[in-house]
Design an enzyme around this catalytic site. Structure first.
Site, PDB file in Angstrom:
ATOM      1  N   THR A  97       1.925  65.251 -42.883  1.00  0.00           N
ATOM      2  CA  THR A  97       1.056  65.383 -43.832  1.00  0.00           C
ATOM      3  C   THR A  97       2.012  65.102 -45.070  1.00  0.00           C
ATOM      4  O   THR A  97       1.321  64.442 -46.120  1.00  0.00           O
ATOM      5  CB  THR A  97       0.406  67.137 -44.027  1.00  0.00           C
ATOM      6  OG1 THR A  97      -0.126  67.041 -42.573  1.00  0.00           O
ATOM      7  CG2 THR A  97      -0.731  66.926 -45.075  1.00  0.00           C
ATOM      8  N   CYS A  98       2.951  65.479 -45.271  1.00  0.00           N
ATOM      9  CA  CYS A  98       3.806  65.544 -46.708  1.00  0.00           C
ATOM     10  C   CYS A  98       4.110  63.981 -47.048  1.00  0.00           C
ATOM     11  O   CYS A  98       4.094  63.645 -48.149  1.00  0.00           O
ATOM     12  CB  CYS A  98       5.018  66.293 -46.459  1.00  0.00           C
ATOM     13  SG  CYS A  98       4.925  68.095 -45.994  1.00  0.00           S
ATOM     14  N   SER A  99       4.587  63.372 -45.713  1.00  0.00           N
ATOM     15  CA  SER A  99       5.059  61.954 -45.913  1.00  0.00           C
ATOM     16  C   SER A  99       3.902  60.831 -45.870  1.00  0.00           C
ATOM     17  O   SER A  99       3.890  59.918 -46.503  1.00  0.00           O
ATOM     18  CB  SER A  99       6.043  61.605 -44.859  1.00  0.00           C
ATOM     19  OG  SER A  99       7.229  62.522 -44.729  1.00  0.00           O
TER      20      SER A  99
END
Length: 182
Positions: free
Chosen positions: A55-57
């Site tokens: 999700t972060c990347s």
């Protein structure tokens, strides 16, 4: 954290490029403080469970990176991404994401994250202690607005994402600008 609260003063161990060192890894340690990052500026700070995670990347970091001009137009000087990862990991993640606008802050020991009340256990994923996902508008070191994902707890099985998205913060900033102009 609540609005109006001053950020805790902590030290961050960073690695900065220094060509005078030479060799294949021309980086040196540099201590940065909360004041170095936040004093005299209006910034977006967003924090996430870990560099290189899906999700972060895929969504959160790229959204802030691509939306930088929109944030600047609304009075934001810098955008910082913080994670409970060391400086080596954060620098490599920034490099892999081709960051030009978002700056990374390594909270390797989790001290800042703990002091803002966002340190959680992620042992169920093999992560250990990590940051809960949140974002904030920080004005001269003071929390102006806080956006925290629901469900804050240790070993949460889901990875909620929405409250701390770039779109949510942009909407808040637009409404804030309208209110100030009225």
């Amino acid at each position: 954290m609540q609005t109006g609260v001053k950020l805790p003063q902590v030290n961050f161990q960073t690695r900065v490029r220094d060509e005078s060192i030479g060799g294949p890894n021309p980086f040196r340690w540099e201590m940065k403080t909360t004041s170095d990052y936040f004093a005299g500026k209006r910034v977006v700070l967003f924090a996430l469970p870990g560099a290189f995670t899906p999700t972060c990347s895929t969504f959160q970091l790229p959204g802030f990176e691509q939306g930088f001009a929109d944030f600047q137009a609304l009075g934001i000087d810098e955008i910082y991404c913080l994670s409970v990862n060391d400086a080596f990991v954060m620098n490599q993640w920034a490099k892999s994401q081709n960051l030009q606008n978002v700056k990374v802050i390594p909270d390797g020991s989790g001290e800042f994250t703990r002091r803002v009340g966002m340190l959680v256990r992620k042992d169920n994923l093999g992560f250990g202690l990590r940051s809960w996902r949140y974002a904030a508008i920080i004005n001269n070191g003071v929390v102006e607005a806080w956006f925290e994902e629901p469900g804050l707890c240790d070993n949460f099985t889901d990875d909620p994402y929405g409250e701390s998205s770039p779109e949510t913060l942009l909407n808040w900033l637009r409404e804030d600008a309208k209110a100030k102009a009225a």
